[in-house]
Design an enzyme around this catalytic site. Sequence first.
Site, PDB file in Angstrom:
ATOM      1  N   HIS A  81      -8.207   3.825   3.858  1.00  0.00           N
ATOM      2  CA  HIS A  81      -8.370   4.511   5.143  1.00  0.00           C
ATOM      3  C   HIS A  81      -9.827   4.644   5.587  1.00  0.00           C
ATOM      4  O   HIS A  81     -10.095   4.824   6.762  1.00  0.00           O
ATOM      5  CB  HIS A  81      -7.781   5.921   5.062  1.00  0.00           C
ATOM      6  CG  HIS A  81      -6.290   5.959   5.019  1.00  0.00           C
ATOM      7  ND1 HIS A  81      -5.563   5.285   4.065  1.00  0.00           N
ATOM      8  CD2 HIS A  81      -5.384   6.577   5.818  1.00  0.00           C
ATOM      9  CE1 HIS A  81      -4.273   5.503   4.273  1.00  0.00           C
ATOM     10  NE2 HIS A  81      -4.140   6.282   5.333  1.00  0.00           N
ATOM     11  N   CYS A 117     -11.201   3.334  -0.518  1.00  0.00           N
ATOM     12  CA  CYS A 117      -9.882   3.798  -0.078  1.00  0.00           C
ATOM     13  C   CYS A 117      -9.549   3.049   1.204  1.00  0.00           C
ATOM     14  O   CYS A 117     -10.423   2.854   2.062  1.00  0.00           O
ATOM     15  CB  CYS A 117      -9.922   5.303   0.183  1.00  0.00           C
ATOM     16  SG  CYS A 117      -8.406   5.948   0.928  1.00  0.00           S
ATOM     17  N   ASP A 170       0.880  -1.174   0.000  1.00  0.00           N
ATOM     18  CA  ASP A 170       0.000   0.000   0.000  1.00  0.00           C
ATOM     19  C   ASP A 170       0.916   1.222   0.000  1.00  0.00           C
ATOM     20  O   ASP A 170       2.122   1.115   0.220  1.00  0.00           O
ATOM     21  CB  ASP A 170      -0.894  -0.011   1.254  1.00  0.00           C
ATOM     22  CG  ASP A 170      -1.763   1.234   1.351  1.00  0.00           C
ATOM     23  OD1 ASP A 170      -2.329   1.640   0.321  1.00  0.00           O
ATOM     24  OD2 ASP A 170      -1.862   1.826   2.439  1.00  0.00           O
ATOM     25  N   SER A 171       0.322   2.381  -0.204  1.00  0.00           N
ATOM     26  CA  SER A 171       1.108   3.608  -0.151  1.00  0.00           C
ATOM     27  C   SER A 171       1.583   3.887   1.282  1.00  0.00           C
ATOM     28  O   SER A 171       2.502   4.670   1.483  1.00  0.00           O
ATOM     29  CB  SER A 171       0.265   4.771  -0.652  1.00  0.00           C
ATOM     30  OG  SER A 171      -0.940   4.833   0.074  1.00  0.00           O
ATOM     31  N   GLU A 228      -5.013   9.525   9.309  1.00  0.00           N
ATOM     32  CA  GLU A 228      -3.598   9.491   9.688  1.00  0.00           C
ATOM     33  C   GLU A 228      -3.376  10.219  11.020  1.00  0.00           C
ATOM     34  O   GLU A 228      -2.500   9.869  11.790  1.00  0.00           O
ATOM     35  CB  GLU A 228      -2.728  10.139   8.599  1.00  0.00           C
ATOM     36  CG  GLU A 228      -2.732   9.391   7.280  1.00  0.00           C
ATOM     37  CD  GLU A 228      -1.771   8.207   7.240  1.00  0.00           C
ATOM     38  OE1 GLU A 228      -0.777   8.226   7.969  1.00  0.00           O
ATOM     39  OE2 GLU A 228      -2.058   7.253   6.487  1.00  0.00           O
ATOM     40  N   CYS A 282      -3.831  -1.084  -2.076  1.00  0.00           N
ATOM     41  CA  CYS A 282      -4.129   0.337  -2.236  1.00  0.00           C
ATOM     42  C   CYS A 282      -5.112   0.521  -3.406  1.00  0.00           C
ATOM     43  O   CYS A 282      -4.870   0.021  -4.513  1.00  0.00           O
ATOM     44  CB  CYS A 282      -2.817   1.055  -2.548  1.00  0.00           C
ATOM     45  SG  CYS A 282      -2.979   2.796  -2.920  1.00  0.00           S
TER      46      CYS A 282
HETATM   47  N1  DGL Z   1      -3.947   3.811   0.006  1.00  0.00           N
HETATM   48  C1  DGL Z   1      -4.623   4.869  -0.693  1.00  0.00           C
HETATM   49  C2  DGL Z   1      -5.870   4.296  -1.373  1.00  0.00           C
HETATM   50  O1  DGL Z   1      -6.427   3.306  -0.955  1.00  0.00           O
HETATM   51  C3  DGL Z   1      -4.998   6.011   0.215  1.00  0.00           C
HETATM   52  C4  DGL Z   1      -3.832   6.827   0.711  1.00  0.00           C
HETATM   53  C5  DGL Z   1      -3.068   7.511  -0.410  1.00  0.00           C
HETATM   54  O2  DGL Z   1      -3.565   8.486  -1.016  1.00  0.00           O
HETATM   55  O3  DGL Z   1      -1.964   7.067  -0.693  1.00  0.00           O
HETATM   56  O4  DGL Z   1      -6.316   4.846  -2.350  1.00  0.00           O
END
Ligand code: DGL
Length: 263
Positions: free
Chosen positions: A179, A177, A3-4, A145, A66
């Site tokens: 989060h 997403c 993931d990011s 976050e 992600c």
């Molecule tokens: N992991 C990203 C997503 O699910 C969210 C956080 C980001 O913008 O990197 O799209």
Amino acid sequence: MFDSGLGGLTVANALMRRLPSESLLYVGDTARVPYGPKSPETVRRYARQIGEWLVQEGVKCIVVACNTATAHALDALQAALPVPVIGVVEPGARAAVRASRGGPIGVIGTSGTIASGAYTKAIQQRAPLARVLATPCPLFVPLVEEGWVDHPAARLIAHDYLAPMREAGVDTLVLGCTHYPLLTSVISAEMGAEVRLIDSAEETAAEVARILNERGLLHPPTEQHAPAPAHRFVASDAPQHFLALGGRFLDVPLTAVEYHVFT
Ligand code: DGL
């Protein structure tokens, strides 16, 4: 899986519960988060670097945890890598179509995910007549976050972002997403209890189990006294921060986070 940043740990959590004998190698690209506002080319380059590294580490399958990376890079990764690559968009779309009672389906995600149209496409492939409303909610990621998941600011922002969804009367809302599942109570309060919220983590874990099974790659169930699966967590920046906050997404304490720079 990668993931990011930290958010994909919600998917790791679902995978650990669904496939308790499998060992996970999780990469959080904390040096380059967020992916949401970045161009598709940049996200594809990052995803390719991480995917190639995971293959070198000997993984048998890759989960793109992600949403933004799935939207921009899944096809490229599937074409380039020698192992099955599974994203979160298809499983989320499938769950949404199943949950909808025929009303409009809402999708929320990062700017990149929504601009890509990936969810709308995936939903309409399964339900060509479905009306899909998609809207970006970029401020949700920094709220999570910061741990502001039940903060008045979160409620105010959710009220504004979700107004078009409420007005359109969506009956199902995809949390597109990593989060957003942490904001479930705020989102649900805004949308009303009758609107079904779709978190693709569970559905993705089921898809991983199905693909591993189909290809004969499933780890045999861990027998009593056998060594427990060994999970590894890797961050591309600030591993201590990842270690401190990871438990919030994972439900279980993290004990060690490795550091690796992806180039
Ligand atoms: N992991 C990203 C997503 O699910 C969210 C956080 C980001 O913008 O990197 O799209």
